[in-house]
Design a protein around this motif. Sequence first.
Motif, PDB file in Angstrom:
ATOM      1  N   ILE A 144      43.181  56.540  25.583  1.00  0.00           N
ATOM      2  CA  ILE A 144      44.409  55.950  24.931  1.00  0.00           C
ATOM      3  C   ILE A 144      45.128  55.406  25.121  1.00  0.00           C
ATOM      4  CG2 ILE A 144      46.015  56.294  22.933  1.00  0.00           C
ATOM      5  CD1 ILE A 144      44.060  58.532  21.576  1.00  0.00           C
ATOM      6  N   SER A 145      45.241  54.438  25.839  1.00  0.00           N
ATOM      7  CA  SER A 145      46.714  54.297  26.990  1.00  0.00           C
ATOM      8  C   SER A 145      48.033  53.360  25.920  1.00  0.00           C
ATOM      9  CB  SER A 145      45.714  52.872  27.550  1.00  0.00           C
ATOM     10  OG  SER A 145      46.801  52.169  28.238  1.00  0.00           O
ATOM     11  N   ILE A 146      49.465  53.862  26.487  1.00  0.00           N
ATOM     12  CA  ILE A 146      50.642  53.909  25.652  1.00  0.00           C
ATOM     13  C   ILE A 146      51.969  53.475  26.711  1.00  0.00           C
ATOM     14  CG2 ILE A 146      51.932  55.343  24.532  1.00  0.00           C
ATOM     15  CD1 ILE A 146      50.292  57.523  23.369  1.00  0.00           C
ATOM     16  N   ALA A 147      52.124  52.568  26.536  1.00  0.00           N
ATOM     17  CA  ALA A 147      53.006  52.038  27.423  1.00  0.00           C
ATOM     18  C   ALA A 147      54.614  53.166  27.533  1.00  0.00           C
ATOM     19  CB  ALA A 147      53.226  50.584  26.728  1.00  0.00           C
ATOM     20  N   ASP A 148      55.090  53.360  28.472  1.00  0.00           N
ATOM     21  CA  ASP A 148      55.852  54.159  28.779  1.00  0.00           C
ATOM     22  C   ASP A 148      57.344  54.073  28.328  1.00  0.00           C
ATOM     23  OD1 ASP A 148      54.272  55.587  30.127  1.00  0.00           O
ATOM     24  OD2 ASP A 148      55.260  55.640  32.259  1.00  0.00           O
ATOM     25  N   LYS A 149      57.241  52.711  27.668  1.00  0.00           N
ATOM     26  CA  LYS A 149      58.610  52.689  26.576  1.00  0.00           C
ATOM     27  C   LYS A 149      58.397  53.166  25.439  1.00  0.00           C
ATOM     28  CE  LYS A 149      57.055  48.457  24.458  1.00  0.00           C
ATOM     29  NZ  LYS A 149      57.216  46.832  25.095  1.00  0.00           N
TER      30      LYS A 149
END
Length: 278
Positions: A144-149
């Motif tokens: 799962i790739s989650i944007a740091d924002k």
Amino acid sequence: MKRIVVILALAGLTLTSCGSKKKIAELEQKNKEIQDMLNSTTLKLNTCLAEKDGMAARIQDLKNSNEDLIKTRDDFATLSTKGAENIEKSLESLKEKDLKISRLQDALTRKDSVTLALVTSIKRAVGVNDPDIEVNVEKGVVYISIADKLLFKSGRYEVTNEAKRVLGKVAAIVKDKPDFECMVEGHTDNVPINNPVLVDNWDLSVKRATSIVRVLQNDYNIEPSRLVAAGRGEYVPLEENTTAEGRARNRRTRILILPKIDQFYDMIEKEMKNQTGK
């Protein structure tokens, strides 16, 4: 009268001498013919003897060849028997290898099925319509790739309250898969960090991963033995860091949900035992 007698005697002697010469000439001619016949017969005899010797040599060669053929036949029969045994052994070995490969493929198929089910459940849990969250399979591993924002403020590594909501969904999936491990992997762009607490972007990526691991452990009771924190810094970018959009994509956190290696092999072994009925 005496003269007549002498003349007749001389004449008789002369006639006798002429007859003998003729006879001798005939005998000499006959002898020559016989000698010619003898020479011709001797030549033919010698030729026949030579042919006889040649035929005898050929017969002996044929006997020798026949013996060699018999020996070769026997050797070939022996080799054929051994060859057949070797071929049979090779076929048995190939059958065993094919069976092992088939079992391994069955185990891998089961693993792929588990992976597919995991992807489906994760997408359902976290929501597939959020552009800042991606769920994918890479080399058999679900991540799962989650944007740091969604997780952190710029240059910080404290997890935001909004991030905890997203991490709660991930935690539910992880808790539902006790045979899987969870690795949190931090990534940054290449802009130098300006923070006295942090050494560089690598340090930032590690601390962000550690912060998420602590949330999963402390807030959602994930066993720490199943958690791994890792930082990749700026060294595995998705895009070039030459644009704001590229840098934004590179600032991300990946959460990998992967089967434990030892349990994966146990799954393969179990599958193989099921196939053999042992």
